[in-house]
Structures are given as C-alpha cells and as structure tokens.
Design a protein around this motif. Structure first.
Motif, PDB file in Angstrom:
ATOM      1  N   ASP A 113    -104.938 -23.695   1.457  1.00 44.14           N
ATOM      2  CA  ASP A 113    -104.128 -23.955   0.262  1.00 44.14           C
ATOM      3  C   ASP A 113    -104.344 -25.383  -0.231  1.00 44.14           C
ATOM      4  N   HIS A 114    -104.469 -26.334   0.692  1.00 43.72           N
ATOM      5  CA  HIS A 114    -104.756 -27.712   0.282  1.00 43.72           C
ATOM      6  C   HIS A 114    -106.167 -27.829  -0.300  1.00 43.72           C
ATOM      7  N   LEU A 115    -107.151 -27.252   0.370  1.00 43.13           N
ATOM      8  CA  LEU A 115    -108.534 -27.368  -0.095  1.00 43.13           C
ATOM      9  C   LEU A 115    -108.715 -26.768  -1.489  1.00 43.13           C
ATOM     10  N   SER A 116    -107.949 -25.730  -1.798  1.00 37.62           N
ATOM     11  CA  SER A 116    -108.102 -25.009  -3.075  1.00 37.62           C
ATOM     12  C   SER A 116    -107.079 -25.429  -4.123  1.00 37.62           C
ATOM     13  N   ASP A 117    -106.233 -26.406  -3.816  1.00 32.96           N
ATOM     14  CA  ASP A 117    -105.175 -26.840  -4.737  1.00 32.96           C
ATOM     15  C   ASP A 117    -104.216 -25.705  -5.072  1.00 32.96           C
ATOM     16  N   GLY A 118    -103.864 -24.915  -4.046  1.00 28.66           N
ATOM     17  CA  GLY A 118    -102.813 -23.925  -4.240  1.00 28.66           C
ATOM     18  C   GLY A 118    -103.284 -22.528  -4.596  1.00 28.66           C
ATOM     19  N   ARG A 119    -104.407 -22.104  -4.006  1.00 25.27           N
ATOM     20  CA  ARG A 119    -104.931 -20.774  -4.380  1.00 25.27           C
ATOM     21  C   ARG A 119    -105.058 -19.824  -3.191  1.00 25.27           C
ATOM     22  N   ALA A 120    -104.424 -20.130  -2.064  1.00 28.16           N
ATOM     23  CA  ALA A 120    -104.597 -19.341  -0.841  1.00 28.16           C
ATOM     24  C   ALA A 120    -103.693 -18.116  -0.813  1.00 28.16           C
ATOM     25  N   ALA A 121    -104.208 -17.044  -0.213  1.00 27.14           N
ATOM     26  CA  ALA A 121    -103.424 -15.819  -0.005  1.00 27.14           C
ATOM     27  C   ALA A 121    -103.823 -15.191   1.312  1.00 27.14           C
ATOM     28  N   TRP A 122    -102.861 -14.500   1.925  1.00 24.42           N
ATOM     29  CA  TRP A 122    -103.058 -13.873   3.245  1.00 24.42           C
ATOM     30  C   TRP A 122    -102.688 -12.402   3.148  1.00 24.42           C
TER      31      TRP A 122
END
Length: 438
Positions: A113-122
């Motif tokens: 989420d940090h690396l993508s500036d808030g684009r992570a999903a699980w």
C-alpha cells in the motif's frame, strides 16, 4: 443517474482455460507480460489488476498436471514491481489465510500500500485440502466452518495490526523530519486461532487498510463477505443467477451495520468480440476447443469418475463404467467436492440427449465465454447486468495473455464511456477511491 460500472483485469494462471499454446500468447512468467496487461488495464481506466495464487502444483495420477499454467511467480512480489510502472491502477493479490500468519501478511500488504500510494488489495481465500497442506509444516486440512473461523480471525488480526498505527503516530519536526509517538504499532491479540503481541513495524498505509476481496460462494463464504469484504469475486455471471446472488448478499449487510454500496459484487467473466454476432460465436467455439483438448477432457472426467480413463476415446461416448467415489486419481482440484455420483448421472443424461462425446461434454460443462458478440452487443449486455442489479461490475479474465484485454479496452470501454456508465479519467488516487468505498 445510471450506476457506474467497475472493471478489473485478471491475469489468470491457476487453471487450464488459459490458452498458453496460442500463437498470440506470451510468457506466463516474464515481468513484461504482467506489465503489458497492467498498463493496458490502466489505459482502460480499470479499477484494479488481479492475480490469483496456487500454493502447490496440481497432480494427475501422481504426475504434475501439465495442462495448467504453472511456475507463476509469487503474487505480492509481482504487484510490488507493478507499483513502479503504474500510477492509478489498483493491485490485488490472492493470499491464503490457511497457510500464512497475520503479522507477515499484514506487513507485506501494508508495504504494498505504501509502495503504490494506496492501491493495495487482498483477496482472502481459504484452503480445504490436505494435499496442498503437505507443503506446509502444520498440515492443511480444516473443515469448512473451521477454515472460515480462521479466516475471520486472521483478517480481524491483520486489521488490528494496521490500526495499531494511529493517524498521528508519525509526527514531523524540523530536526529529525519524523519520529514515532509512544505506543505506535503496539498490539496484543488473544483468540482461538492466534495469540500474538508485539509492535507492528509498518506505519499505516495511505488507504488505512487495503481493500479486501473475498471469493467464497458457500453460505459461510457469503456471510464472511457480508461482514468483512469490500469486493466479492463472484462466479455468478448470468442475469438470473447474478440477481439472486446479488440480492442474497446485499440483504445480509444490514445486520453488520453496512450499506449496499459498501460491498461491490464483481463476477469473473470472459468475452469474445467479432464484427458480427455469427463471427463472434465461431471464434468463441474455436477458443473453447483450444481450451479443452482431448487430453484435457479425459483428465477432467477422471477427476469425477475417480478412475483412469486414458483408454477411452475423447471423441467417443462417455465411459460406461461407474465412478469410484473414493479419493480418485486427481489431487488438488477443489472444484469437485460435491456428490460426484449425481454429477455423473446428470452428465450422462445431458450427453445422451445431445449426442455429446467426452470432449463435447467437457466443452459444455466447463464453462463458456460469458459475453459473445459485437462490441456494441457486449457493451449493452455488460450495462444491463449492472443496471438491473446482477452485479456492480466485472473482473475480465482473458483466455490469452498478455494481450487478452486489448480488444476490450479499445472497442468496448469507449462504448461504455459514451453511455455515461464508466469513467473517462480517474477521479481519485487510491483503490478505495476507484471503488467508491469509504
């Protein structure tokens, strides 16, 4: 105002429906393939890019099941690399809650989420079979109710870890730039599944928490999704089935204090385009025949019959022997947990009524392209599903990668945009923004 359609792109691989032998297919492992599909999805203004996961190579009669795409790199590693070559596209990975631990998974997802500036999903999944569990020290078999109990507590524990950093836990000053306030990352969890305490070492991500996907269709899975998920990765792609599933799950949300808009239902679908409807249907049949070779058809039936059927002609009639209802010859194929005797009876009746060979039957019952026709026809059908509450959008699963969604982005997306049901530009920066989630 019409409902807005949500779209995601699936890079398939844990299956035997990807036509990796097609001349247009690229590598299933090289990063360039993942990058191309992701860049195309972002060009099409898709919500997110989705990777499935397989934790063991499946076997057929004690040998590696060579009809699957295998050797797929670990999903979160791939998505971390994709974060550097995309700007807006959400990045979703399947991570198993049966064979992992909350601290490790929470840390990896917070990092993404940090690396993508808030684009992570699980995509939270469970695993029922001891076959996969043999790869892990603890072993793998959990009854269905137990694996969902573990999944619920796993997710709850991960959220406790993410929430252990308050929004003001990082405070800047002129000298050091940042320092951590007392108590940041501190956690203690005591439960039936997990008993852990310590300090979580990754600060709260831009989204606060990654978006949660869930794919279970059982009553337990639907309840889990209603209580905890942001997105359901559904298999109900027909209008009738989709509407029934949509209503059932959305009706469950109220008891958890949630609104219908808090959960998006996105079935996995395929598509085939043609200049005419007839051309599209011909292409669809050709693709299905590519996906189901004679060997594929026999191995598919063997998983149901529980017998070696290699002596049968795939272009001939169904086996005349009765199924062996023991463990069978195929392992790691979780889609066949039901009454196999009843399935055999149903298939024999279907084959007799339509004159199907073994291969014909496999082509029929293993699924088909969901949307087939001209670009205009497909756009109309997609919109009808969303506007009549059969779903909130779709996860597009191409049969060829990495170029499998090119035609969809170039031909169908512009028509959806003309209808005013799909974005022309991203209006936010995080995946929660794209999905209109609070």
């Amino acid at each position: 105002m019409p409902k807005q359609i949500h779209l995601a792109a699936h890079f398939p691989g844990v299956n035997n429906t990807t036509v990796w032998s097609d001349p247009e297919a690229g590598s299933q492992i090289d990063f360039a393939s993942f990058e191309r599909l992701a860049r195309t999805a972002e060009r099409g203004k898709f919500d997110f890019f989705f990777l499935a996961e397989g934790l063991r190579l499946r076997e057929l009669k004690g040998k590696i099941y060579d009809l699957d795409v295998v050797g797929r790199p670990e999903s979160l590693t791939v998505l971390s690399a994709l974060a550097g070559v995309t700007t807006h596209l959400g990045l979703a990975a399947t991570v198993n809650s049966t064979f992992n631990e909350p601290y490790e998974v929470a840390r990896r997802l917070a990092t993404l989420d940090h690396l993508s500036d808030g684009r992570a999903a699980w995509n939270v999944v469970t695993s029922w079979d001891a076959f996969t569990g043999e790869n892990f020290r603890r072993g793998g078999y959990l009854a269905e109710a137990d694996r969902y109990a573990r999944a619920r507590e796993f997710l709850a524990t991960a959220r406790e870890l993410w929430d252990s950093w308050s929004p003001d836990a990082l405070i800047g000053d002129a000298d050091s730039g940042r320092f951590v306030t007392e108590g940041a990352g501190e956690f203690r969890h005591e439960g039936p599944q997990f008993s852990i305490s310590g300090r979580f070492n990754v600060p709260r991500g831009p989204q606060g928490r990654p978006v949660i996907l869930q794919a279970g269709d059982s009553p337990e899975g639907r309840e889990f999704a209603a209580s905890d998920a942001d997105v359901i990765f559904s298999r109900h792609s027909t209008l009738e089935d989709g509407r029934a599933f949509y209503k059932d799950v959305k009706d469950r949300l109220g008891k958890y204090g949630r609104r219908p808009s808090d959960l998006k239902i996105l079935p996995a679908v395929t598509y085939v385009l043609g200049d005419t409807g007839e051309e599209a249907q011909e292409r669809a049949l050709h693709i299905r025949r590519q996906q189901v070779s004679g060997q594929t058809a026999l191995s598919f039936l063997e998983a149901i019959w529980g017998r070696d059927l290699s002596g049968y002609d795939p272009e001939g009639p169904l086996p005349d022997v009765e199924p062996d209802l023991g463990e069978g010859v195929s392992r790691g194929r979780a889609q066949f947990r039901g009454d196999r005797g009843a399935v055999v009876k149903q298939w024999r009746e279907l084959a007799a009524s339509r004159g199907y060979s073994i291969r014909d039957l496999a082509v029929e019952v293993t699924g088909r392209q969901t949307f087939v026709g001209t670009a205009a026809t497909v756009a109309d059908q997609l919109n009808e599903h969303v506007q009549t509450d059969a779903c909130d959008g779709f996860i597009i699963a191409p049969h060829v990668t990495p170029g499998g969604i090119d035609a969809f982005v170039d031909q169908v997306v512009p028509l959806l945009q003309e209808k005013g049901v799909f974005r022309t530009e991203y209006s936010g920066t995080t995946l929660r923004d794209h999905l209109e989630l609070s």
